[in-house]
Design an enzyme around this catalytic site. Structure first.
Site, PDB file in Angstrom:
ATOM      1  N   ARG A 104       1.116  -1.368  -0.196  1.00 45.85           N
ATOM      2  CA  ARG A 104      -0.002  -0.191   0.143  1.00 45.85           C
ATOM      3  C   ARG A 104       0.566   1.416   0.048  1.00 45.85           C
ATOM      4  O   ARG A 104       1.341   1.714   1.304  1.00 45.85           O
ATOM      5  CB  ARG A 104      -0.953  -0.403   1.379  1.00 45.85           C
ATOM      6  CG  ARG A 104      -1.633   1.701   1.565  1.00 45.85           C
ATOM      7  CD  ARG A 104      -2.753   1.501   2.155  1.00 45.85           C
ATOM      8  NE  ARG A 104      -3.809   0.642   1.771  1.00 45.85           N
ATOM      9  CZ  ARG A 104      -5.041   0.591   2.608  1.00 45.85           C
ATOM     10  NH1 ARG A 104      -4.947   1.469   3.282  1.00 45.85           N
ATOM     11  NH2 ARG A 104      -6.090  -0.427   1.811  1.00 45.85           N
ATOM     12  N   ARG A 291     -13.493  -8.520   1.574  1.00 46.85           N
ATOM     13  CA  ARG A 291     -11.660  -8.576   1.211  1.00 46.85           C
ATOM     14  C   ARG A 291     -10.912 -10.136   1.188  1.00 46.85           C
ATOM     15  O   ARG A 291      -9.951 -10.265   0.690  1.00 46.85           O
ATOM     16  CB  ARG A 291     -11.374  -7.398   1.871  1.00 46.85           C
ATOM     17  CG  ARG A 291     -12.172  -6.003   2.122  1.00 46.85           C
ATOM     18  CD  ARG A 291     -11.457  -5.051   0.254  1.00 46.85           C
ATOM     19  NE  ARG A 291      -9.801  -5.142   0.886  1.00 46.85           N
ATOM     20  CZ  ARG A 291      -9.423  -4.605   0.717  1.00 46.85           C
ATOM     21  NH1 ARG A 291      -9.559  -3.031   1.615  1.00 46.85           N
ATOM     22  NH2 ARG A 291      -8.053  -4.317   1.026  1.00 46.85           N
TER      23      ARG A 291
END
Ligand code: CP
Ligand code: NVA
Length: 305
Positions: A104, A291
């Site tokens: 990320r 997710r």
């Protein structure tokens, strides 16, 4: 055979996207039944986080562990990707220890560089540009609730951000009706909109009218008005985005049965009311749970499982 990465949804073909949805359904049911399935036994996943996270961290760490492997959390102060060490060297070093890398990051070019220099699969866990794992999980959640994703009408209300870009990448492969309802000046990357339109796969529109724009929507989707890295603009954005709050009145404006979605974290009372978040048509926590199942399916696909 060259290694596979997952950086943008359109890195996959439509068939591969559907295979991943099927695999997500399969692995979700295995997990629910607590069946033993450990294809990542003895393997490790390095998770680089230059930004905060709850869902992405917990879903990857838990998911990889439940598939038999070990996941390492590398926070903003651990690696200093691109600062303490070059992106390319981080990629080379982590590839010597780990079987997969999830990252990320702020700069999208950094994830591209990471994937270029890593010798193991790299998964994009969000950049300033896109968030592909989120939208794979969201599309899977829509399939669970509505039976399919094809030709569903999705009105995204709010900032034209990384979430919107990933919907646009999906729209290049799978036919949807996608309307971005946003203030002038907060549109998504219009080059990407043009590219998505030019594929002719989906019906893509931009609207600045928060009520007309959601008419006929099967789904209203929103996200925070100021993303990570933009929080100093939050106050100014609140004034500009005020007419775009998802509330009961906006939900009624669709004129039909509508589901509410949000990638979370939500700023309740800002871009969406409590009432809408907690309504029976809100599927935000199904999205969050999925997710893990969608990402597990992606990681299985990348490793040929
Ligand atoms: N939706 C999402 O990616 O949540 P986190 O920022 O908490 O990971
Ligand atoms: N657009 C948001 C998504 C968070 C999951 C952000 O980038 O902060």
């Amino acid at each position: 055979m060259s290694k596979k990465d997952f950086i943008h949804i359109n890195d996959l073909t439509a068939d591969q996207i559907h295979e991943i949805f099927d695999k997500a359904k399969w692995i979700k049911s295995k997990f629910k039944n607590r069946e033993h399935y450990k294809p990542f036994d003895g393997m490790s996943l390095a998770m680089i986080f230059a930004k905060p996270s709850a869902r992405t961290r917990v879903s990857f760490e838990t998911g990889y562990y439940r598939l038999g492997g070990h996941a390492l959390y590398l926070g903003p102060n651990d690696i200093g990707i691109g600062k303490r060490e070059s992106v390319a060297d981080v990629a080379r070093v982590l590839s010597r220890f780990n079987d997969m890398i999830m990252a990320r990051l702020f700069d999208h070019n950094h994830i591209l560089e990471l994937a270029k220099h890593a010798t193991v699969p790299v998964v994009n866990g969000l950049t300033d540009h896109n968030h592909p794992c989120q939208i794979m999980a969201d599309a899977f959640t829509i399939i669970e609730h509505l039976g399919s994703i094809e030709n569903k009408s999705i009105a995204y209300v709010g900032d034209g951000n990384n979430i919107v870009h990933s919907w646009l990448y999906l729209s290049m492969m799978i036919p949807i009706k996608f309307t971005v309802v946003c203030p002038e000046g907060y549109k998504p990357d219009m080059e990407l909109v043009k590219k998505a339109k030019s594929t002719g796969i989906s019906d893509i529109n931009i609207s600045h009218d928060p009520y007309d724009g959601v008419k006929g929507a099967d789904i209203i989707y929103t996200d925070v008005w100021a993303s990570m890295g933009q929080k100093e603009e939050a106050e100014e954005r609140r004034k500009i985005f005020d007419p775009y709050q998802v509330n009961d009145k906006m939900i009624s404006a669709t004129g039909q049965k509508t589901l509410f979605m949000h990638c979370l974290p939500a700023e309740r009372g800002v871009e969406v009311t409590d009432n809408v978040c907690d309504a029976d048509y809100s599927i935000i926590f199904d999205q969050a749970e999925n997710r893990m199942h969608a990402q597990n399916a992606i990681m299985l696909y990348l490793t040929g499982n």
